[in-house]
Enzyme design. Sequence first.
Site, mmCIF file in Angstrom:
data_model
loop_
_atom_site.group_PDB
_atom_site.id
_atom_site.type_symbol
_atom_site.label_atom_id
_atom_site.label_comp_id
_atom_site.label_asym_id
_atom_site.label_seq_id
_atom_site.Cartn_x
_atom_site.Cartn_y
_atom_site.Cartn_z
ATOM 1 C CE1 TYR A 1 -3.064 -3.229 1.082
ATOM 2 C CE2 TYR A 1 -4.132 -1.582 -0.310
ATOM 3 C CZ TYR A 1 -4.077 -2.859 0.212
ATOM 4 O OH TYR A 1 -5.045 -3.771 -0.138
ATOM 5 N NE ARG B 1 -3.150 -0.198 -4.977
ATOM 6 C CZ ARG B 1 -4.295 -0.774 -4.578
ATOM 7 N NH1 ARG B 1 -4.265 -1.818 -3.771
ATOM 8 N NH2 ARG B 1 -5.445 -0.281 -4.976
ATOM 9 C CG ASP C 1 -8.595 6.794 -7.117
ATOM 10 O OD1 ASP C 1 -8.680 5.866 -7.945
ATOM 11 O OD2 ASP C 1 -9.452 7.706 -7.047
ATOM 12 C CG HIS D 1 -14.055 -1.627 -1.691
ATOM 13 N ND1 HIS D 1 -13.983 -2.034 -3.003
ATOM 14 C CD2 HIS D 1 -15.103 -2.285 -1.152
ATOM 15 C CE1 HIS D 1 -14.952 -2.921 -3.235
ATOM 16 N NE2 HIS D 1 -15.655 -3.088 -2.131
ATOM 17 N N GLY E 1 -16.782 1.553 -15.015
ATOM 18 C CA GLY E 1 -15.394 1.113 -14.854
ATOM 19 C C GLY E 1 -15.180 0.007 -13.845
ATOM 20 C CB THR E 2 -16.802 -1.874 -11.588
ATOM 21 O OG1 THR E 2 -16.546 -2.972 -10.688
ATOM 22 C CG2 THR E 2 -18.279 -1.789 -11.889
ATOM 23 C CG LEU F 1 -12.055 -0.485 -22.483
ATOM 24 C CD1 LEU F 1 -12.098 0.881 -23.174
ATOM 25 C CD2 LEU F 1 -10.646 -0.797 -22.011
HETATM 26 C C1 BV8 Z 1 -17.379 -8.990 2.072
HETATM 27 C C2 BV8 Z 1 -9.662 -2.456 -1.505
HETATM 28 C C3 BV8 Z 1 -18.531 -10.019 3.813
HETATM 29 C C4 BV8 Z 1 -8.314 -3.018 -1.455
HETATM 30 C C5 BV8 Z 1 -11.063 -4.185 -2.501
HETATM 31 C C6 BV8 Z 1 -20.803 -12.768 -2.333
HETATM 32 C C7 BV8 Z 1 -21.314 -11.852 -1.399
HETATM 33 C C8 BV8 Z 1 -20.457 -11.189 -0.513
HETATM 34 C C9 BV8 Z 1 -19.069 -11.425 -0.570
HETATM 35 C C10 BV8 Z 1 -18.573 -12.323 -1.481
HETATM 36 C C11 BV8 Z 1 -19.422 -12.983 -2.363
HETATM 37 N N1 BV8 Z 1 -18.653 -13.779 -3.157
HETATM 38 C C12 BV8 Z 1 -17.357 -13.630 -2.817
HETATM 39 C C13 BV8 Z 1 -17.273 -12.774 -1.784
HETATM 40 C C14 BV8 Z 1 -16.024 -12.365 -1.109
HETATM 41 C C15 BV8 Z 1 -15.330 -11.194 -1.771
HETATM 42 C C16 BV8 Z 1 -15.419 -11.210 -3.255
HETATM 43 O O1 BV8 Z 1 -16.289 -10.571 -3.845
HETATM 44 N N2 BV8 Z 1 -14.491 -11.908 -3.869
HETATM 45 C C17 BV8 Z 1 -14.440 -11.943 -5.315
HETATM 46 C C18 BV8 Z 1 -13.004 -11.780 -5.767
HETATM 47 C C19 BV8 Z 1 -15.046 -13.258 -5.771
HETATM 48 N N3 BV8 Z 1 -15.881 -9.963 -1.263
HETATM 49 C C20 BV8 Z 1 -15.396 -9.472 -0.106
HETATM 50 O O2 BV8 Z 1 -14.570 -10.047 0.559
HETATM 51 C C21 BV8 Z 1 -15.957 -8.143 0.367
HETATM 52 N N4 BV8 Z 1 -16.335 -8.271 1.732
HETATM 53 O O3 BV8 Z 1 -18.116 -9.489 1.297
HETATM 54 O O4 BV8 Z 1 -17.524 -9.112 3.419
HETATM 55 C C22 BV8 Z 1 -18.675 -9.914 5.257
HETATM 56 C C23 BV8 Z 1 -19.902 -10.211 5.792
HETATM 57 C C24 BV8 Z 1 -20.056 -10.119 7.157
HETATM 58 C C25 BV8 Z 1 -18.990 -9.742 7.965
HETATM 59 C C26 BV8 Z 1 -17.759 -9.437 7.400
HETATM 60 C C27 BV8 Z 1 -17.586 -9.528 6.042
HETATM 61 C C28 BV8 Z 1 -14.917 -7.038 0.384
HETATM 62 C C29 BV8 Z 1 -14.447 -6.723 -0.990
HETATM 63 C C30 BV8 Z 1 -13.531 -5.503 -0.937
HETATM 64 C C31 BV8 Z 1 -12.107 -5.911 -1.131
HETATM 65 N N5 BV8 Z 1 -11.280 -4.732 -1.333
HETATM 66 N N6 BV8 Z 1 -10.351 -3.074 -2.626
HETATM 67 C C32 BV8 Z 1 -7.440 -2.447 -2.537
HETATM 68 O O5 BV8 Z 1 -7.874 -1.624 -3.362
HETATM 69 O O6 BV8 Z 1 -6.276 -2.856 -2.522
HETATM 70 S S1 BV8 Z 1 -11.736 -4.879 -3.877
HETATM 71 C C33 BV8 Z 1 -10.979 -4.327 -5.294
HETATM 72 O O7 BV8 Z 1 -11.770 -4.847 -6.374
HETATM 73 C C34 BV8 Z 1 -11.015 -2.835 -5.507
HETATM 74 O O8 BV8 Z 1 -11.797 -2.128 -4.590
HETATM 75 C C35 BV8 Z 1 -11.672 -2.723 -6.870
HETATM 76 O O9 BV8 Z 1 -12.261 -1.504 -7.078
HETATM 77 C C36 BV8 Z 1 -12.630 -3.820 -6.727
HETATM 78 C C37 BV8 Z 1 -13.391 -4.216 -7.904
HETATM 79 O O10 BV8 Z 1 -12.515 -4.256 -9.001
HETATM 80 P P1 BV8 Z 1 -12.828 -3.252 -10.201
HETATM 81 O O11 BV8 Z 1 -12.879 -1.869 -9.656
HETATM 82 O O12 BV8 Z 1 -14.038 -3.729 -10.910
HETATM 83 O O13 BV8 Z 1 -11.533 -3.388 -11.074
HETATM 84 P P2 BV8 Z 1 -11.250 -4.520 -12.167
HETATM 85 O O14 BV8 Z 1 -9.817 -4.420 -12.532
HETATM 86 O O15 BV8 Z 1 -11.805 -5.815 -11.709
HETATM 87 O O16 BV8 Z 1 -12.136 -4.054 -13.421
HETATM 88 C C38 BV8 Z 1 -11.829 -2.829 -14.067
HETATM 89 C C39 BV8 Z 1 -12.883 -2.618 -15.143
HETATM 90 O O17 BV8 Z 1 -12.623 -1.355 -15.771
HETATM 91 C C40 BV8 Z 1 -12.844 -3.671 -16.241
HETATM 92 O O18 BV8 Z 1 -14.170 -4.078 -16.537
HETATM 93 C C41 BV8 Z 1 -12.235 -2.930 -17.437
HETATM 94 O O19 BV8 Z 1 -12.774 -3.380 -18.659
HETATM 95 C C42 BV8 Z 1 -12.677 -1.524 -17.167
HETATM 96 N N7 BV8 Z 1 -11.791 -0.503 -17.747
HETATM 97 C C43 BV8 Z 1 -10.444 -0.560 -17.941
HETATM 98 N N8 BV8 Z 1 -10.030 0.595 -18.515
HETATM 99 C C44 BV8 Z 1 -11.122 1.380 -18.662
HETATM 100 C C45 BV8 Z 1 -12.237 0.693 -18.178
HETATM 101 N N9 BV8 Z 1 -13.481 1.202 -18.207
HETATM 102 C C46 BV8 Z 1 -13.619 2.445 -18.725
HETATM 103 N N10 BV8 Z 1 -12.594 3.175 -19.214
HETATM 104 C C47 BV8 Z 1 -11.343 2.678 -19.194
HETATM 105 N N11 BV8 Z 1 -10.324 3.414 -19.690
#
Ligand code: BV8
Length: 237
Positions: free
Chosen positions: A56, A59, A96, A111, A177-178, A204
């Site tokens: 971190y 970053r 950010d 987050h 963007g997600t 995108l």
């Molecule tokens: C929780 C901070 C429960 C850290 C992050 C079902 C229900 C609930 C939870 C879960 C579930 N299934 C699985 C889970 C667990 C987990 C999860 O979802 N895992 C995934 C991987 C399967 N979720 C969790 O753990 C969450 N917590 O559920 O707690 C709970 C309940 C009770 C008690 C306690 C707890 C917590 C999740 C948060 C984790 N922290 N970030 C850090 O930043 O280092 S997540 C991380 O992913 C970032 O925040 C990021 O923002 C987020 C999502 O990613 P995206 O933003 O979408 O980025 P990505 O690269 O994936 O995609 C980018 C997109 O942009 C693409 O589509 C691309 O095409 C597009 N793009 C690219 N360039 C452009 C563009 N678009 C437009 N213009 C461009 N130029």
Amino acid sequence: MVESGPIVVLTGAGISRESGLHTFRDADGIWATVRIEDVATPEAFARDPARVQAFYDARRRGLLDPAIQPNAAHRALARLEAEWPAPVLLVTQNIDDLHERAGSRAPLHMHGEILKARCLACRAVSPAPGDLAPGPACPGCGRGPLRPHVVWFGEMPLEMDRIEAALDACALFVSIGTSGNVYPAAGFVELALAAGARTVELNLERSLGAARFDEGRYGPASVVVPAFVDELLAGLE
Ligand code: BV8
């Protein structure tokens, strides 16, 4: 109807890509070089805090590079907030501060924020303008070690009640963007649909949840977001 009803906007890493910040799951994304399990979970921090802090700190230093500036998509959302006649809640998954620097008044960082730290002893949140290693003490209690004020995987995102209440009352939900990989954010479109809102994805490329949106517009955020905001505001005339 959308004409002038409340709006909820959700942004992800894609909105900051053209500002120079990496996304997570693109080919050049953050998870291509490091594993979530090693740097973005409470277990990782307990196992090797120095490694997580270094991840971190790097970053944070990257974000503080003067070359990293908000882009036209961030600015368009700030304009929508200022000119839309009903509430606009901007929820971001990003840690950010580009929405704030573009003029958004109060983005909801579900987050957390990389420019803030949280005390492990008193849980106070304080500014973190620089590295957290080798460990400044908490400015609140003066003794606790600090962690990034960031929500890791397995931790509860922030202000979920407020987000869910806004989704239940919105007329328009816009996801920008997600990739739709991470929950609960990826499930917000379902709540908006249940509330009878119009749902639009601006990205995108099609996200995992694309089929659940009424409409999708694809292209770089700096192009599709300003165009969409212009269209919304023109519809008010
Ligand atoms: C929780 C901070 C429960 C850290 C992050 C079902 C229900 C609930 C939870 C879960 C579930 N299934 C699985 C889970 C667990 C987990 C999860 O979802 N895992 C995934 C991987 C399967 N979720 C969790 O753990 C969450 N917590 O559920 O707690 C709970 C309940 C009770 C008690 C306690 C707890 C917590 C999740 C948060 C984790 N922290 N970030 C850090 O930043 O280092 S997540 C991380 O992913 C970032 O925040 C990021 O923002 C987020 C999502 O990613 P995206 O933003 O979408 O980025 P990505 O690269 O994936 O995609 C980018 C997109 O942009 C693409 O589509 C691309 O095409 C597009 N793009 C690219 N360039 C452009 C563009 N678009 C437009 N213009 C461009 N130029």
